[in-house]
Design a protein around this motif. Sequence first.
Motif, PDB file in Angstrom:
ATOM      1  N   LEU A   4       0.845  -1.183   0.000  1.00 16.48           N
ATOM      2  CA  LEU A   4       0.000   0.000   0.000  1.00 16.48           C
ATOM      3  C   LEU A   4       0.883   1.235   0.000  1.00 16.48           C
ATOM      4  CD1 LEU A   4      -2.613  -1.078   2.710  1.00 16.48           C
ATOM      5  CD2 LEU A   4      -2.711  -1.434   0.236  1.00 16.48           C
ATOM      6  N   VAL A   5       0.616   2.142  -0.931  1.00 21.07           N
ATOM      7  CA  VAL A   5       1.390   3.381  -1.020  1.00 21.07           C
ATOM      8  C   VAL A   5       0.447   4.552  -0.803  1.00 21.07           C
ATOM      9  CG1 VAL A   5       2.853   4.823  -2.453  1.00 21.07           C
ATOM     10  CG2 VAL A   5       3.035   2.323  -2.597  1.00 21.07           C
ATOM     11  N   GLU A   6       0.695   5.277   0.267  1.00 20.84           N
ATOM     12  CA  GLU A   6      -0.149   6.402   0.636  1.00 20.84           C
ATOM     13  C   GLU A   6       0.463   7.711   0.167  1.00 20.84           C
ATOM     14  OE1 GLU A   6      -1.290   4.180   4.859  1.00 20.84           O
ATOM     15  OE2 GLU A   6      -0.412   6.184   4.816  1.00 20.84           O
ATOM     16  N   SER A   7      -0.390   8.688  -0.064  1.00 20.05           N
ATOM     17  CA  SER A   7       0.069  10.030  -0.403  1.00 20.05           C
ATOM     18  C   SER A   7      -1.003  11.030  -0.033  1.00 20.05           C
ATOM     19  CB  SER A   7       0.410  10.131  -1.893  1.00 20.05           C
ATOM     20  OG  SER A   7      -0.730   9.863  -2.679  1.00 20.05           O
ATOM     21  N   GLY A   8      -0.622  12.298   0.036  1.00 25.89           N
ATOM     22  CA  GLY A   8      -1.594  13.362   0.205  1.00 25.89           C
ATOM     23  C   GLY A   8      -1.640  14.023   1.561  1.00 25.89           C
ATOM     24  N   GLY A   9      -0.862  13.544   2.513  1.00 23.15           N
ATOM     25  CA  GLY A   9      -0.857  14.200   3.810  1.00 23.15           C
ATOM     26  C   GLY A   9      -0.151  15.545   3.760  1.00 23.15           C
ATOM     27  N   GLY A  10      -0.183  16.268   4.876  1.00 22.72           N
ATOM     28  CA  GLY A  10       0.491  17.551   4.922  1.00 22.72           C
ATOM     29  C   GLY A  10      -0.033  18.407   6.046  1.00 22.72           C
ATOM     30  N   SER A  11       0.282  19.698   5.962  1.00 26.51           N
ATOM     31  CA  SER A  11      -0.128  20.658   6.977  1.00 26.51           C
ATOM     32  C   SER A  11      -1.099  21.652   6.372  1.00 26.51           C
ATOM     33  CB  SER A  11       1.093  21.394   7.525  1.00 26.51           C
ATOM     34  OG  SER A  11       1.962  20.505   8.189  1.00 26.51           O
ATOM     35  N   VAL A  12      -2.187  21.895   7.085  1.00 27.05           N
ATOM     36  CA  VAL A  12      -3.185  22.861   6.640  1.00 27.05           C
ATOM     37  C   VAL A  12      -3.682  23.651   7.826  1.00 27.05           C
ATOM     38  CG1 VAL A  12      -3.945  21.541   4.634  1.00 27.05           C
ATOM     39  CG2 VAL A  12      -5.059  21.191   6.840  1.00 27.05           C
ATOM     40  N   GLN A  13      -4.306  24.776   7.530  1.00 24.69           N
ATOM     41  CA  GLN A  13      -4.941  25.569   8.568  1.00 24.69           C
ATOM     42  C   GLN A  13      -6.341  25.036   8.846  1.00 24.69           C
ATOM     43  OE1 GLN A  13      -4.800  29.650   7.239  1.00 24.69           O
ATOM     44  NE2 GLN A  13      -2.694  29.922   7.964  1.00 24.69           N
ATOM     45  N   PRO A  14      -6.865  25.306  10.015  1.00 23.30           N
ATOM     46  CA  PRO A  14      -8.254  24.902  10.305  1.00 23.30           C
ATOM     47  C   PRO A  14      -9.198  25.406   9.224  1.00 23.30           C
ATOM     48  CG  PRO A  14      -7.192  25.663  12.302  1.00 23.30           C
ATOM     49  CD  PRO A  14      -6.236  25.957  11.182  1.00 23.30           C
ATOM     50  N   VAL A 118      -3.178  19.849  11.410  1.00 14.37           N
ATOM     51  CA  VAL A 118      -4.098  20.969  11.244  1.00 14.37           C
ATOM     52  C   VAL A 118      -3.782  21.987  12.335  1.00 14.37           C
ATOM     53  CG1 VAL A 118      -6.492  21.702  11.035  1.00 14.37           C
ATOM     54  CG2 VAL A 118      -5.824  19.364  10.387  1.00 14.37           C
ATOM     55  N   SER A 119      -3.278  23.117  11.916  1.00 12.49           N
ATOM     56  CA  SER A 119      -2.835  24.119  12.890  1.00 12.49           C
ATOM     57  C   SER A 119      -2.842  25.500  12.254  1.00 12.49           C
ATOM     58  CB  SER A 119      -1.431  23.780  13.375  1.00 12.49           C
ATOM     59  OG  SER A 119      -0.930  24.799  14.222  1.00 12.49           O
ATOM     60  N   SER A 120      -3.127  26.488  13.081  1.00 13.88           N
ATOM     61  CA  SER A 120      -3.070  27.869  12.598  1.00 13.88           C
ATOM     62  C   SER A 120      -1.708  28.487  12.890  1.00 13.88           C
ATOM     63  CB  SER A 120      -4.192  28.695  13.243  1.00 13.88           C
ATOM     64  OG  SER A 120      -4.098  28.629  14.655  1.00 13.88           O
TER      65      SER A 120
END
Length: 120
Positions: A4-14, A118-120
């Motif tokens: 299984l190869v996952e992708s698409g995670g990351g950091s975003v604002q609320p 998920v962080s501001s």
Amino acid sequence: QVQLVESGGGSVQPGGSLRLSCAASGSSFRFNTMGWYLQAPGKQRDLVASITSGASTNYADSVKVRFTISRDNAKNTVYLQMNDLKPEDTAVYYCNVDATIRPGLIKTYWGQGTQVTVSS
């Protein structure tokens, strides 16, 4: 074996959005239920959403309305569209797949995990 190869995670604002993908290798296998789990630091791994081969879905109460799980059987890929993300969604997200290896033998496989922050 299944990989299984996952992708698409990351950091975003609320309030932001992310889309996770998980591609399963092993075209000779039948992929049954596919899903996503999350694990926050110091906590157990919990189901986020799952989808059967017949496209029946199941969601954790905390993500209903905000998240959508889908799959492309031709690509052996499961997706998780995450909208209106909240700080409490921060975790490592793991892809999970049940695969029929041969008649009578079903195995469960896990992806390597992808971080969602998920962080501001």
